[in-house]
Scaffold this motif. Structure first.
Motif, mmCIF file in Angstrom:
data_model
loop_
_atom_site.group_PDB
_atom_site.id
_atom_site.type_symbol
_atom_site.label_atom_id
_atom_site.label_comp_id
_atom_site.label_asym_id
_atom_site.label_seq_id
_atom_site.Cartn_x
_atom_site.Cartn_y
_atom_site.Cartn_z
ATOM 1 N N THR A 106 0.818 -1.213 0.000
ATOM 2 C CA THR A 106 0.000 0.000 0.000
ATOM 3 C C THR A 106 0.853 1.265 0.000
ATOM 4 O O THR A 106 0.323 2.366 -0.126
ATOM 5 N N GLN A 107 2.172 1.117 0.145
ATOM 6 C CA GLN A 107 3.066 2.269 0.217
ATOM 7 C C GLN A 107 3.731 2.560 -1.119
ATOM 8 O O GLN A 107 4.069 1.642 -1.869
ATOM 9 N N SER A 108 3.942 3.838 -1.388
ATOM 10 C CA SER A 108 4.832 4.203 -2.486
ATOM 11 C C SER A 108 6.252 4.048 -1.958
ATOM 12 O O SER A 108 6.478 3.953 -0.744
ATOM 13 N N ILE A 109 7.230 4.032 -2.833
ATOM 14 C CA ILE A 109 8.608 3.870 -2.381
ATOM 15 C C ILE A 109 9.054 5.087 -1.579
ATOM 16 O O ILE A 109 9.856 4.984 -0.647
ATOM 17 N N THR A 110 8.510 6.253 -1.918
ATOM 18 C CA THR A 110 8.839 7.471 -1.167
ATOM 19 C C THR A 110 8.311 7.380 0.257
ATOM 20 O O THR A 110 8.993 7.761 1.215
ATOM 21 N N GLU A 111 7.106 6.865 0.408
ATOM 22 C CA GLU A 111 6.528 6.687 1.742
ATOM 23 C C GLU A 111 7.320 5.657 2.539
ATOM 24 O O GLU A 111 7.548 5.824 3.746
ATOM 25 N N TYR A 112 7.744 4.597 1.857
ATOM 26 C CA TYR A 112 8.540 3.562 2.521
ATOM 27 C C TYR A 112 9.842 4.142 3.066
ATOM 28 O O TYR A 112 10.209 3.913 4.223
ATOM 29 N N ILE A 113 10.541 4.915 2.246
ATOM 30 C CA ILE A 113 11.814 5.504 2.672
ATOM 31 C C ILE A 113 11.597 6.479 3.825
ATOM 32 O O ILE A 113 12.376 6.522 4.779
ATOM 33 N N SER A 114 10.523 7.254 3.752
ATOM 34 C CA SER A 114 10.217 8.204 4.822
ATOM 35 C C SER A 114 9.962 7.476 6.142
ATOM 36 O O SER A 114 10.463 7.881 7.203
ATOM 37 N N ASP A 115 9.195 6.384 6.092
ATOM 38 C CA ASP A 115 8.911 5.607 7.304
ATOM 39 C C ASP A 115 10.181 4.936 7.835
ATOM 40 O O ASP A 115 10.398 4.857 9.049
ATOM 41 N N PHE A 116 11.006 4.446 6.922
ATOM 42 C CA PHE A 116 12.271 3.817 7.310
ATOM 43 C C PHE A 116 13.151 4.832 8.039
ATOM 44 O O PHE A 116 13.720 4.538 9.096
ATOM 45 N N ASP A 117 13.245 6.034 7.480
ATOM 46 C CA ASP A 117 14.022 7.112 8.105
ATOM 47 C C ASP A 117 13.494 7.435 9.500
ATOM 48 O O ASP A 117 14.261 7.626 10.447
ATOM 49 N N SER A 118 12.170 7.532 9.603
ATOM 50 C CA SER A 118 11.544 7.884 10.875
ATOM 51 C C SER A 118 11.838 6.843 11.950
ATOM 52 O O SER A 118 12.187 7.178 13.092
#
Length: 203
Positions: A106-118
């Protein structure tokens, strides 16, 4: 510089850790004198919730304690006792949350990277850090991409620059796996990028 800003609100959709962080930030900018900060924050606490934290505060602290110069500090000590987590338990939970995190469909790759960073930032605050190259490889592994996709992403990274490898991995993953605007394009379905067997053998 001080500002007229109401104290942050403690709500069910906000962790106590985040609330406390916002509260300390509020202390830095409020123009409310110190002798009134403790009372103001105590009165802003919710009443209708399971822990009945406002009731507990006023049961344990007197008005004189709350309106003292260190009233807010004393109040935070009480809040920590009732709402705070054990430091070791909190560190373990944040580590497990980071360690178990993977890309969701359900995530875009940008959302995935943002969550990973967080999630990584949260364990950094607990003094747990990873080398840039380890962090980069974990980012790729948890992205649930195929071997061919991973090899293509690696072509956009320079391993000799290890200190920036994580940032390189994020840029390359966005470039080859999805657009920065939130696209969910898969390399497996892309006609623009194809890995030939000879390329993989050489790399």
């Amino acid at each position: 510089m001080s500002m007229k800003v109401n104290p942050p609100v403690l709500s069910n959709d906000k962790t106590y850790e985040r609330y406390k962080q916002e509260l300390l930030a509020w202390c830095e900018i409020t123009n409310l004198e110190k002798g009134k900060q403790g009372i103001a924050v105590a009165l802003s606490l919710p009443e209708q919730e399971k822990l009945r934290i406002r009731e507990r505060v006023f049961d344990e602290l007197t008005t004189d304690q709350l309106k003292a110069e260190n009233g807010l500090t004393v109040l935070i000590t009480i809040l920590d006792k009732h709402l705070g987590k054990d430091e070791l338990v909190d560190s373990l939970e944040k580590y497990e949350d980071f360690e178990d995190f993977k890309w969701k469909e359900t995530q875009s790759i940008t959302e995935y990277i943002s969550d990973f960073d967080s999630k990584y930032s949260k364990i950094v605050k607990k003094n747990m850090t990873l080398l840039p190259e380890i962090l980069a490889f974990k980012l790729l592994k948890c992205a649930n991409i195929s071997k061919d996709e991973r090899m293509l992403v690696l072509t956009g990274m320079n391993y000799e620059r290890k200190d920036t490898l994580y940032e390189q991995a994020k840029v390359s993953l966005k470039k080859f796996k999805g657009s920065a605007s939130g696209g969910k394009d898969s390399l497996e379905n892309s006609s623009d990028f194809k890995l030939e067997p000879t390329f993989l053998a050489e790399n």
